[in-house]
Design an enzyme around this catalytic site. Structure first.
Site, PDB file in Angstrom:
ATOM      1  N   ASP A  43      -7.417  -6.812   0.066  1.00 51.69           N
ATOM      2  CA  ASP A  43      -8.453  -6.394  -0.873  1.00 51.69           C
ATOM      3  C   ASP A  43      -9.788  -6.467  -0.151  1.00 51.69           C
ATOM      4  OD1 ASP A  43      -9.156  -5.438  -3.444  1.00 51.69           O
ATOM      5  OD2 ASP A  43      -9.995  -7.392  -3.939  1.00 51.69           O
ATOM      6  N   PHE A 103     -16.191   6.516   3.923  1.00 46.67           N
ATOM      7  CA  PHE A 103     -15.989   6.583   2.474  1.00 46.67           C
ATOM      8  C   PHE A 103     -16.791   5.454   1.830  1.00 46.67           C
ATOM      9  CE2 PHE A 103     -13.189   2.954   1.393  1.00 46.67           C
ATOM     10  CZ  PHE A 103     -12.968   2.478   2.673  1.00 46.67           C
ATOM     11  N   THR A 113       0.856  -1.175   0.000  1.00 41.31           N
ATOM     12  CA  THR A 113       0.000   0.000   0.000  1.00 41.31           C
ATOM     13  C   THR A 113       0.893   1.226   0.000  1.00 41.31           C
ATOM     14  OG1 THR A 113      -1.762   1.163   1.206  1.00 41.31           O
ATOM     15  CG2 THR A 113      -0.080   0.140   2.535  1.00 41.31           C
TER      16      THR A 113
HETATM   17  P1  IMP Z   1     -10.031  -1.486  -0.955  1.00 43.40           P
HETATM   18  O1  IMP Z   1      -9.714  -2.877  -1.419  1.00 43.40           O
HETATM   19  O2  IMP Z   1      -9.804  -1.297   0.512  1.00 43.40           O
HETATM   20  O3  IMP Z   1      -9.376  -0.436  -1.816  1.00 43.40           O
HETATM   21  O4  IMP Z   1     -11.628  -1.298  -1.182  1.00 43.40           O
HETATM   22  C1  IMP Z   1     -12.220  -1.386  -2.472  1.00 43.40           C
HETATM   23  C2  IMP Z   1     -13.578  -0.699  -2.485  1.00 43.40           C
HETATM   24  O5  IMP Z   1     -14.501  -1.387  -1.613  1.00 43.40           O
HETATM   25  C3  IMP Z   1     -13.585   0.742  -1.992  1.00 43.40           C
HETATM   26  O6  IMP Z   1     -13.274   1.644  -3.031  1.00 43.40           O
HETATM   27  C4  IMP Z   1     -15.025   0.904  -1.513  1.00 43.40           C
HETATM   28  O7  IMP Z   1     -15.891   1.138  -2.612  1.00 43.40           O
HETATM   29  C5  IMP Z   1     -15.349  -0.458  -0.949  1.00 43.40           C
HETATM   30  N1  IMP Z   1     -15.025  -0.522   0.508  1.00 43.40           N
HETATM   31  C6  IMP Z   1     -14.043  -1.247   1.099  1.00 43.40           C
HETATM   32  N2  IMP Z   1     -14.022  -1.029   2.426  1.00 43.40           N
HETATM   33  C7  IMP Z   1     -15.009  -0.149   2.679  1.00 43.40           C
HETATM   34  C8  IMP Z   1     -15.479   0.468   3.886  1.00 43.40           C
HETATM   35  O8  IMP Z   1     -14.976   0.262   5.009  1.00 43.40           O
HETATM   36  N3  IMP Z   1     -16.516   1.310   3.746  1.00 43.40           N
HETATM   37  C9  IMP Z   1     -17.104   1.580   2.558  1.00 43.40           C
HETATM   38  N4  IMP Z   1     -16.692   1.064   1.407  1.00 43.40           N
HETATM   39  C10 IMP Z   1     -15.654   0.177   1.460  1.00 43.40           C
END
Ligand code: IMP
Length: 192
Positions: free
Chosen positions: A69, A149, A8
């Site tokens: 992920d 978010f 990250t």
């Molecule tokens: P990442 O793998 O953490 O980048 O998450 C991928 C996508 O999943 C994000 O862009 C959000 O759309 C959704 N997402 C993951 N975790 C959260 C959370 O804690 N709250 C809201 N959306 C989430």
């Protein structure tokens, strides 16, 4: 010290893990190791995508590594948006459009069950381990709250009558999918 890369560039995410593990492990971000590659998430599961990141770093830099992920799985949509959570409405990271698409697709649907999931792939001494965290909940019929978010404004975790976007960051971090997966990772690392 045992070097461990967190796949990250989010220093905040890294600091959260660093605060919980002892001084035997040196945690590094992608920037720290000079990795500026765009690691494409081409998998169809969270597990595959997490693994793509950690394996990429391990193979290219020969360093132990972990990648995560996450996303939202909605039962009435057969687990969608899933790995496509960030780009569900097309454009990567357009949270308002993603929320609108979910609400449109669930119009009139009474089964609102959903969960957030995080999978972490850790490569430790060359061996891969997985850690899975979930939080169950339901999808509201309209957004509520402005913190957080992504899908936070439409996700109500089981046992609460507020959305993730109406919770303090601390309260969300006590129960979130990401926090649970990270806790399993930290427990593993603290026994090494
Ligand atoms: P990442 O793998 O953490 O980048 O998450 C991928 C996508 O999943 C994000 O862009 C959000 O759309 C959704 N997402 C993951 N975790 C959260 C959370 O804690 N709250 C809201 N959306 C989430």
């Amino acid at each position: 010290m045992h070097k461990l890369v967190f796949a990250t560039n989010n220093r905040h995410k890294l600091d959260e893990v660093a605060a919980k593990i002892d001084g035997k492990i040196e945690l590094l971000t992608l920037n720290d190791i000079g990795c500026y590659d765009d690691i494409e998430e081409t998998g169809t599961t969270f597990k595959q995508n997490a693994s793509i990141k950690s394996q990429f770093i391990y193979k290219k830099y020969n360093l132990d590594c972990f990648g995560d992920d996450s996303g939202l799985e909605i039962d009435a949509l057969n687990g969608q948006p899933g790995v496509y959570s960030a780009r569900y409405a097309g454009e990567h990271g357009n949270h308002a459009a993603n929320i609108k698409k979910v609400l449109d697709n669930l119009e009139g649907e009474t089964n609102r069950k959903a969960r957030f999931r995080t999978v972490i792939s850790l490569i430790w001494n060359g061996e891969e381990h997985f850690f899975d965290g979930t939080v169950e909940g339901t999808i509201r019929t309209a957004p509520s709250g402005s913190d957080g978010f992504g899908y936070d404004p439409i996700f109500e975790p089981d046992g609460y009558n507020i959305t993730f976007a109406e919770m303090s960051m601390d309260a969300k971090n006590q129960i979130s999918h990401r926090a649970k997966a990270m806790e399993l990772l930290v427990n593993f690392l603290s026994t090494r």
